[in-house]
Scaffold this motif. Structure first.
Motif, PDB file in Angstrom:
ATOM      1  N   PRO B 116      -6.099  22.219  57.074  1.00  0.00           N
ATOM      2  CA  PRO B 116      -5.780  22.398  55.648  1.00  0.00           C
ATOM      3  C   PRO B 116      -6.982  22.046  54.770  1.00  0.00           C
ATOM      4  O   PRO B 116      -7.853  21.281  55.191  1.00  0.00           O
ATOM      5  CB  PRO B 116      -4.633  21.417  55.412  1.00  0.00           C
ATOM      6  N   ARG B 118      -8.141  19.943  51.693  1.00  0.00           N
ATOM      7  CA  ARG B 118      -7.585  18.766  51.028  1.00  0.00           C
ATOM      8  C   ARG B 118      -8.299  18.474  49.727  1.00  0.00           C
ATOM      9  O   ARG B 118      -9.525  18.353  49.689  1.00  0.00           O
ATOM     10  CB  ARG B 118      -7.677  17.550  51.948  1.00  0.00           C
ATOM     11  N   VAL B 147      -4.302  29.753  53.793  1.00  0.00           N
ATOM     12  CA  VAL B 147      -4.542  28.390  54.271  1.00  0.00           C
ATOM     13  C   VAL B 147      -3.567  27.401  53.632  1.00  0.00           C
ATOM     14  O   VAL B 147      -3.008  27.654  52.576  1.00  0.00           O
ATOM     15  CB  VAL B 147      -5.974  27.900  53.958  1.00  0.00           C
ATOM     16  N   ASP B 148      -3.401  26.288  54.324  1.00  0.00           N
ATOM     17  CA  ASP B 148      -2.624  25.193  53.751  1.00  0.00           C
ATOM     18  C   ASP B 148      -3.520  24.378  52.824  1.00  0.00           C
ATOM     19  O   ASP B 148      -4.677  24.116  53.154  1.00  0.00           O
ATOM     20  CB  ASP B 148      -2.126  24.261  54.862  1.00  0.00           C
ATOM     21  N   VAL B 149      -2.974  23.985  51.691  1.00  0.00           N
ATOM     22  CA  VAL B 149      -3.710  23.121  50.767  1.00  0.00           C
ATOM     23  C   VAL B 149      -2.908  21.849  50.556  1.00  0.00           C
ATOM     24  O   VAL B 149      -1.728  21.896  50.239  1.00  0.00           O
ATOM     25  CB  VAL B 149      -3.944  23.822  49.412  1.00  0.00           C
ATOM     26  N   GLU B 150      -3.576  20.711  50.784  1.00  0.00           N
ATOM     27  CA  GLU B 150      -2.954  19.428  50.478  1.00  0.00           C
ATOM     28  C   GLU B 150      -3.551  18.918  49.182  1.00  0.00           C
ATOM     29  O   GLU B 150      -4.743  18.639  49.116  1.00  0.00           O
ATOM     30  CB  GLU B 150      -3.266  18.433  51.586  1.00  0.00           C
TER      31      GLU B 150
END
Lengths: 210, 287, 124
Positions: B116, B118, B147-150
């Motif tokens: 992810p 971040r 994509v994953d975003v934190e």
């Protein structure tokens, strides 16, 4: 895809665990020799909580070539503070390595109580470079004796570059008592345009109390 | 002013010079925030407020309580009162443009496919900054679908975090939000207030942390982008350096950090590399 | 007229260089260490760098190496100026990317002449 949240409550971000050192000072000392600078840096940070390991931190400084680890060691030494730290850092003023010199100067300025008793000796060191570093320390060291020390240098030093730095400091912490001394320095270095300029600046500052 | 009945007026509480010095040293040790003399009025006023609020009648008895209270609750209240939060949506927007157009593309180059991205906002105050980033990413960064975003927001002040989670804002706070986006992401509330819609409020993970506290900061790691705007200006040199060290620690190698437009990392620490992008100057943890 | 960035940790030295260079018609900006200078020159490029060696945070050698590494600013000429007068110091300055070396304290006419040479206003 899109926004997600870390699923742990304790640690946010990467949850990779690579901890194989024990969390006591012995483990940290081992970690300080790890090939990975990121891990050495953490060890250096953690050791800042253990004043009894100051000498190990200083030893590590000499063999450390990663700038971030060095910085972490300096910060830990500043956090620990005290006489031992000041004593062990003084030799670094003579180092050929500018980063080590500057790091030592920076820490010493943050330890006024430990550095002050060592100031006189530094200011009378035979090596003009050391005298200049001592004046560098004085730039930020908050100490009531600073004006006296600067006056001493102005009165006795004959190296033009040491005088140049001392006059620059006098512009910062100068007192009316220094006026006569500055004028006398001006006569001694009558053919140095820079010194003349610096003295005028310092005298103006003292006169206006700025 | 409402005149109080004679004799019922609360006795004036004085903060002497010595009180101020003691408080300032104490507060500095606890938070790393140092009050210059020119903040004296501000500090005194808020101290008196807290002394009254807690039912004490003098600085001395209040200060003793703060120092020895096991729960640390009143210290937290003090911190909340002493740290002002001035923020609004899309403040210094060029930095968010920089994030989308320059910084994230470079972050993506060094990412493993499943990692992810971040992003940390520290301090996040009442949430305007991380929520602005969330909106910006959804609107202008197509990769958000891939994509994953934190997105994490932290602050030392727990009351602002609670308000951030509620996501209710004044007209003033949303004045730079374009009308179309205001309509899309906010619900109007009575009294000229706006609440961020629930699906957006869930985008940000809010947590309490103090940037100068190494132990606190160790709980955060692996960040690719950090926003730390207009915070370090309140610190003295030593705390700034501590903060820079701690921020360096939460970042991935190659990660980026953005400061407020009047702030400069070069006065603080040499840990980071200066990078110039078309939109802004950004600092980078070396790869 | 050239835009010149003066990099030195001593405020008096910076004012002195400013005075001398402004007398010669140049426009002067200041930075107090290499890091600050790097940030300034990246934000706003200049025609010449006048750089001290011993400075906190980032010294002159490292500053010049960083400048020479960045393609947008690497062509800016640099004068190194320091108290050190040994040949080995000049060689270090040269390797870091200095075009000229000057021992301080500098006389105004020497500084002005060197700056004119380095900015190509006159040729040797």
């Amino acid at each position: 895809m899109g926004f997600v949240k870390s699923d742990t409550q304790e640690v946010v971000g990467s949850t990779e665990h690579r901890r194989e050192y024990s969390r006591d000072p012995e483990g940290m000392l081992q970690q300080l020799r790890d090939p990975d600078p990121a891990r050495r840096r953490w060890a250096a940070r953690d050791l800042g909580e253990f004043p009894e390991y100051v000498s190990h931190l200083v030893d590590a400084l000499e063999n450390e070539d990663d700038e971030t680890v060095r910085q972490a060691i300096f910060d830990s030494l500043a956090r620990i503070g005290g006489d031992e730290v000041a004593e062990l850092l003084l030799p670094f003023l003579r180092s050929e390595d500018a980063q080590l010199r500057n790091g030592a100067v920076e820490v010493l300025t943050e330890l006024p109580d430990a550095t002050a008793p060592r100031m006189e000796k530094l200011l009378h060191d035979p090596d003009p470079d050391i005298r200049i570093f001592a004046l560098d320390i004085l730039r930020v060291l908050p100490h009531p004796k600073s004006p006296d020390w600067i006056a001493q240098i102005l009165a006795t030093d004959d190296h033009v570059n040491v005088i140049a730095v001392a006059v620059d400091r006098a512009a910062d912490v100068g007192t009316p008592a220094m006026v006569e001394l500055l004028e006398e320095v001006g006569q001694r270095f009558a053919d140095e345009p820079y010194i003349q300029f610096a003295i005028r600046t310092a005298l103006e500052r003292i006169a206006t109390g700025a | 002013m409402t005149p109080l009945a004679a004799g019922k007026e609360a006795p004036a509480i004085q903060i002497t010079d010595a009180d101020f010095q003691r408080f300032r040293d104490f507060f500095y040790r606890k938070t790393g925030i140092w009050f210059e003399e020119n903040r004296r009025y501000f500090v005194d006023k808020r101290l008196v407020e807290r002394i009254r609020e807690t039912g004490h009648d003098s600085f001395r008895s209040y200060f003793t309580m703060v120092r020895f209270q096991a729960s640390g609750e009143e210290l937290q209240n003090l911190i909340n009162t002493m740290t002002v939060n001035e923020t609004y949506f899309f403040r210094e927007e060029y930095q968010f443009d920089c994030l989308v157009n320059s910084v994230l593309p470079e972050v993506m180059k060094n990412k493993r496919p499943d990692d992810p991205v971040r992003i940390l906002c520290m301090p996040c105050s009442t949430g305007e900054e991380p929520y602005s980033i969330a909106i910006k990413l959804v609107e202008e960064w197509p990769e958000i679908d891939e994509v994953d975003v934190e997105l994490v927001g932290t602050d030392i002040d727990t009351t602002v975090l609670e308000r951030a989670r509620q996501g209710i804002y004044t007209k003033r706070s949303v004045q730079h939000v374009p009308p179309a986006l205001l309509k899309k992401y906010f619900d109007p509330l009575p009294g000229n207030h706006w609440q961020l819609k629930a699906f957006m409020r869930q985008c940000v993970d809010f947590r309490q942390a103090n940037v100068t506290d190494a132990a606190d900061m160790k709980r955060f790691r692996g960040f690719d982008v950090v926003f730390c705007r207009n915070l370090l200006i309140y610190f003295d040199d030593r705390s700034r350096r501590e903060a820079a060290e701690n921020l360096f620690g939460v970042m991935n190698p190659g990660g980026f950090i953005m400061l407020g437009h009047s702030e400069s990392m070069s006065r603080i620490s040499s840990l980071f590399k200066v990078r110039r992008f078309p939109e802004a100057i950004v600092y980078q943890r070396p790869l | 007229m050239a835009r010149i960035l003066v990099v030195d940790d001593a405020a008096t030295v910076r004012s002195y260089h400013r005075m001398v260079l402004e007398q010669a018609g140049h426009e002067v900006s200041e930075a107090e260490n290499g890091l600050e200078a790097l940030e300034k020159v990246l934000r706003d490029p200049v025609d010449l760098l006048l750089v001290d060696i011993n400075m906190p945070k980032m010294d002159g050698y490292r500053f010049l190496r960083e400048v020479r590494r960045d393609e947008t600013i690497r062509a800016i000429p640099a004068v190194m100026i320091s108290t050190e007068a040994e040949d080995s110091d000049k060689e270090l300055a040269w390797h870091a990317g200095a075009n000229t070396y000057l021992v301080k304290p500098a006389k105004p006419e020497v500084l002005q002449r060197l700056v004119a040479l380095a900015t190509g206003e006159v040729t040797a």
